[in-house]
Design a protein around this motif. Structure first.
Motif, PDB file in Angstrom:
ATOM      1  N   VAL A 137      16.324  55.774  51.177  1.00 31.40           N
ATOM      2  CA  VAL A 137      17.074  54.517  51.082  1.00 31.40           C
ATOM      3  C   VAL A 137      18.292  54.829  50.217  1.00 31.40           C
ATOM      4  CG1 VAL A 137      17.067  52.130  50.272  1.00 31.40           C
ATOM      5  CG2 VAL A 137      14.999  53.103  51.307  1.00 31.40           C
ATOM      6  N   ASP A 138      19.474  54.619  50.778  1.00 29.86           N
ATOM      7  CA  ASP A 138      20.696  55.009  50.078  1.00 29.86           C
ATOM      8  C   ASP A 138      21.106  54.035  48.993  1.00 29.86           C
ATOM      9  OD1 ASP A 138      21.584  57.479  51.561  1.00 29.86           O
ATOM     10  OD2 ASP A 138      21.285  56.064  53.208  1.00 29.86           O
ATOM     11  N   VAL A 139      20.880  52.750  49.239  1.00 30.03           N
ATOM     12  CA  VAL A 139      21.309  51.765  48.239  1.00 30.03           C
ATOM     13  C   VAL A 139      20.513  50.477  48.413  1.00 30.03           C
ATOM     14  CG1 VAL A 139      23.189  50.555  49.433  1.00 30.03           C
ATOM     15  CG2 VAL A 139      23.444  51.071  47.053  1.00 30.03           C
ATOM     16  N   ILE A 140      20.305  49.794  47.307  1.00 35.09           N
ATOM     17  CA  ILE A 140      19.671  48.478  47.298  1.00 35.09           C
ATOM     18  C   ILE A 140      20.762  47.472  46.931  1.00 35.09           C
ATOM     19  CG2 ILE A 140      17.948  47.026  46.156  1.00 35.09           C
ATOM     20  CD1 ILE A 140      16.712  49.262  47.853  1.00 35.09           C
ATOM     21  N   THR A 141      20.901  46.440  47.756  1.00 38.84           N
ATOM     22  CA  THR A 141      21.994  45.480  47.562  1.00 38.84           C
ATOM     23  C   THR A 141      21.483  44.050  47.469  1.00 38.84           C
ATOM     24  OG1 THR A 141      22.306  45.192  49.944  1.00 38.84           O
ATOM     25  CG2 THR A 141      23.663  46.880  48.860  1.00 38.84           C
ATOM     26  N   SER A 142      22.375  43.200  47.019  1.00 34.76           N
ATOM     27  CA  SER A 142      22.185  41.760  47.118  1.00 34.76           C
ATOM     28  C   SER A 142      23.531  41.185  47.557  1.00 34.76           C
ATOM     29  CB  SER A 142      21.779  41.146  45.783  1.00 34.76           C
ATOM     30  OG  SER A 142      21.875  39.736  45.869  1.00 34.76           O
ATOM     31  N   ALA A 143      23.596  40.753  48.808  1.00 35.37           N
ATOM     32  CA  ALA A 143      24.831  40.127  49.288  1.00 35.37           C
ATOM     33  C   ALA A 143      25.074  38.820  48.540  1.00 35.37           C
ATOM     34  CB  ALA A 143      24.761  39.867  50.785  1.00 35.37           C
ATOM     35  N   LYS A 144      23.990  38.181  48.113  1.00 30.71           N
ATOM     36  CA  LYS A 144      24.120  36.898  47.422  1.00 30.71           C
ATOM     37  C   LYS A 144      24.884  37.041  46.109  1.00 30.71           C
ATOM     38  CE  LYS A 144      21.500  32.898  45.880  1.00 30.71           C
ATOM     39  NZ  LYS A 144      20.182  32.251  45.896  1.00 30.71           N
ATOM     40  N   ASN A 145      24.482  37.977  45.270  1.00 27.98           N
ATOM     41  CA  ASN A 145      25.181  38.127  43.984  1.00 27.98           C
ATOM     42  C   ASN A 145      26.160  39.301  43.957  1.00 27.98           C
ATOM     43  OD1 ASN A 145      23.565  40.394  43.458  1.00 27.98           O
ATOM     44  ND2 ASN A 145      22.048  39.176  42.372  1.00 27.98           N
ATOM     45  N   GLY A 146      26.244  40.041  45.061  1.00 28.33           N
ATOM     46  CA  GLY A 146      27.231  41.106  45.175  1.00 28.33           C
ATOM     47  C   GLY A 146      26.789  42.459  44.650  1.00 28.33           C
ATOM     48  N   ASP A 147      25.566  42.566  44.137  1.00 28.49           N
ATOM     49  CA  ASP A 147      25.111  43.837  43.567  1.00 28.49           C
ATOM     50  C   ASP A 147      25.202  44.975  44.571  1.00 28.49           C
ATOM     51  OD1 ASP A 147      24.564  42.557  41.203  1.00 28.49           O
ATOM     52  OD2 ASP A 147      22.376  42.643  41.409  1.00 28.49           O
ATOM     53  N   ASN A 148      25.932  46.002  44.190  1.00 29.41           N
ATOM     54  CA  ASN A 148      26.066  47.275  44.915  1.00 29.41           C
ATOM     55  C   ASN A 148      26.763  47.190  46.270  1.00 29.41           C
ATOM     56  OD1 ASN A 148      24.814  48.790  42.861  1.00 29.41           O
ATOM     57  ND2 ASN A 148      22.810  48.213  43.638  1.00 29.41           N
ATOM     58  N   VAL A 149      27.274  46.035  46.647  1.00 27.71           N
ATOM     59  CA  VAL A 149      27.919  45.907  47.959  1.00 27.71           C
ATOM     60  C   VAL A 149      29.225  46.705  47.992  1.00 27.71           C
ATOM     61  CG1 VAL A 149      28.913  44.326  49.664  1.00 27.71           C
ATOM     62  CG2 VAL A 149      26.837  43.672  48.410  1.00 27.71           C
ATOM     63  N   GLU A 150      30.091  46.476  47.043  1.00 25.51           N
ATOM     64  CA  GLU A 150      31.361  47.205  47.000  1.00 25.51           C
ATOM     65  C   GLU A 150      31.105  48.707  46.848  1.00 25.51           C
ATOM     66  OE1 GLU A 150      35.684  46.993  47.011  1.00 25.51           O
ATOM     67  OE2 GLU A 150      34.214  45.429  47.374  1.00 25.51           O
ATOM     68  N   ASP A 151      30.140  49.059  45.991  1.00 26.10           N
ATOM     69  CA  ASP A 151      29.800  50.479  45.775  1.00 26.10           C
ATOM     70  C   ASP A 151      29.352  51.148  47.068  1.00 26.10           C
ATOM     71  OD1 ASP A 151      30.411  50.216  43.094  1.00 26.10           O
ATOM     72  OD2 ASP A 151      28.315  50.028  42.460  1.00 26.10           O
ATOM     73  N   LEU A 152      28.573  50.434  47.870  1.00 24.88           N
ATOM     74  CA  LEU A 152      28.114  50.968  49.155  1.00 24.88           C
ATOM     75  C   LEU A 152      29.298  51.430  49.999  1.00 24.88           C
ATOM     76  CD1 LEU A 152      26.251  51.326  51.679  1.00 24.88           C
ATOM     77  CD2 LEU A 152      26.467  48.850  52.026  1.00 24.88           C
ATOM     78  N   PHE A 153      30.290  50.556  50.141  1.00 22.57           N
ATOM     79  CA  PHE A 153      31.417  50.871  51.016  1.00 22.57           C
ATOM     80  C   PHE A 153      32.404  51.851  50.367  1.00 22.57           C
ATOM     81  CE2 PHE A 153      29.659  46.991  52.815  1.00 22.57           C
ATOM     82  CZ  PHE A 153      29.501  47.398  54.140  1.00 22.57           C
ATOM     83  N   LEU A 154      32.514  51.812  49.055  1.00 22.57           N
ATOM     84  CA  LEU A 154      33.353  52.811  48.371  1.00 22.57           C
ATOM     85  C   LEU A 154      32.737  54.199  48.497  1.00 22.57           C
ATOM     86  CD1 LEU A 154      34.449  50.899  45.134  1.00 22.57           C
ATOM     87  CD2 LEU A 154      35.849  51.434  47.142  1.00 22.57           C
ATOM     88  N   ASP A 155      31.412  54.295  48.368  1.00 25.26           N
ATOM     89  CA  ASP A 155      30.734  55.585  48.560  1.00 25.26           C
ATOM     90  C   ASP A 155      30.931  56.087  49.985  1.00 25.26           C
ATOM     91  OD1 ASP A 155      29.835  55.563  45.942  1.00 25.26           O
ATOM     92  OD2 ASP A 155      27.781  54.973  46.454  1.00 25.26           O
ATOM     93  N   LEU A 156      30.837  55.187  50.938  1.00 21.27           N
ATOM     94  CA  LEU A 156      31.040  55.552  52.331  1.00 21.27           C
ATOM     95  C   LEU A 156      32.462  56.049  52.558  1.00 21.27           C
ATOM     96  CD1 LEU A 156      29.449  55.608  54.948  1.00 21.27           C
ATOM     97  CD2 LEU A 156      30.097  53.240  55.327  1.00 21.27           C
ATOM     98  N   ALA A 157      33.440  55.350  51.984  1.00 19.88           N
ATOM     99  CA  ALA A 157      34.837  55.788  52.098  1.00 19.88           C
ATOM    100  C   ALA A 157      35.011  57.176  51.477  1.00 19.88           C
ATOM    101  CB  ALA A 157      35.760  54.776  51.427  1.00 19.88           C
ATOM    102  N   GLY A 158      34.330  57.412  50.363  1.00 14.37           N
ATOM    103  CA  GLY A 158      34.370  58.737  49.733  1.00 14.37           C
ATOM    104  C   GLY A 158      33.783  59.798  50.643  1.00 14.37           C
ATOM    105  N   ASP A 159      32.706  59.454  51.346  1.00 15.46           N
ATOM    106  CA  ASP A 159      32.103  60.402  52.309  1.00 15.46           C
ATOM    107  C   ASP A 159      33.092  60.752  53.417  1.00 15.46           C
ATOM    108  OD1 ASP A 159      29.725  60.279  50.867  1.00 15.46           O
ATOM    109  OD2 ASP A 159      28.725  58.928  52.299  1.00 15.46           O
ATOM    110  N   PHE A 160      33.908  59.791  53.826  1.00 17.27           N
ATOM    111  CA  PHE A 160      34.899  60.051  54.875  1.00 17.27           C
ATOM    112  C   PHE A 160      35.942  61.065  54.417  1.00 17.27           C
ATOM    113  CE2 PHE A 160      34.174  55.448  56.407  1.00 17.27           C
ATOM    114  CZ  PHE A 160      33.115  55.843  57.212  1.00 17.27           C
ATOM    115  N   LEU A 161      36.212  61.110  53.125  1.00 21.07           N
ATOM    116  CA  LEU A 161      37.228  62.017  52.601  1.00 21.07           C
ATOM    117  C   LEU A 161      36.715  63.449  52.465  1.00 21.07           C
ATOM    118  CD1 LEU A 161      38.814  59.741  49.832  1.00 21.07           C
ATOM    119  CD2 LEU A 161      39.721  60.250  52.117  1.00 21.07           C
ATOM    120  N   GLU A 162      35.408  63.620  52.538  1.00 22.61           N
ATOM    121  CA  GLU A 162      34.836  64.972  52.377  1.00 22.61           C
ATOM    122  C   GLU A 162      34.836  65.741  53.674  1.00 22.61           C
ATOM    123  OE1 GLU A 162      31.051  64.589  50.447  1.00 22.61           O
ATOM    124  OE2 GLU A 162      31.966  63.644  48.705  1.00 22.61           O
TER     125      GLU A 162
END
Length: 162
Positions: A137-162
């Motif tokens: 499991v890569d990440v645990i999120t809460s869309a309701k309070n925003g926990d780790n949502v931005e981090d999920l997509f920023l990490d993914l964007a970082g993966d695209f740069l590699e």
């Protein structure tokens, strides 16, 4: 600027649209409205000094359903597979779904996301669920309070740069 297509998929009611809205608009709604077809939007993020445009596709339904056209997946660089931490039925078949997704997009980055962490009593309960899954499991999120949502997509964007 680098631009990549990302697919949000998983069972009905796991919070894909809520993650989509939280990431794109930083909003959340308690109302449940079933996604019909696909919703598409874009957000540009900055990672390591570079701009990455994420074209996010919120796809309705199940991975294995015939109602979801395989064409929705074409051209995607990544898949965000979302399950609901509070509903075991949404994560019992992750291995089967991963096989299907890897057949459709063998070179795509896949992130497995447990959503609705705000509804789980404590961290040990989340760890127990993760152990049951037998998949990473890569990440645990809460869309309701925003926990780790931005981090999920920023990490993914970082993966695209590699």
């Amino acid at each position: 600027m680098l631009s990549r297509k990302v697919i949000l998929t998983g069972s009905f009611g796991v919070g894909k649209t809520s993650l989509f809205r939280r990431f794109i608009n930083n909003t959340f709604s308690e109302k449940y409205i079933t996604t019909i077809g696909v919703k598409v939007d874009k957000k540009v993020v900055e990672v390591r000094g570079q701009e990455v445009s994420i074209l996010l596709w919120d796809i309705a339904g199940e991975v294995k359903q015939d109602k979801v056209p395989k064409s929705y997946f074409l051209g995607a660089s990544a898949i965000v597979y979302v399950f609901d931490l509070t509903r075991p039925s949404t994560y019992r078949n992750i291995s089967v779904d991963m096989d299907i997704l890897k057949d459709i997009l063998p070179d795509a980055i896949i992130k497995i996301v447990g959503n609705k962490a705000d509804l789980i009593a404590n961290e040990s309960a989340i760890e127990k669920i993760k152990e049951e899954l037998k998949v990473r499991v890569d990440v645990i999120t809460s869309a309701k309070n925003g926990d780790n949502v931005e981090d999920l997509f920023l990490d993914l964007a970082g993966d695209f740069l590699e």
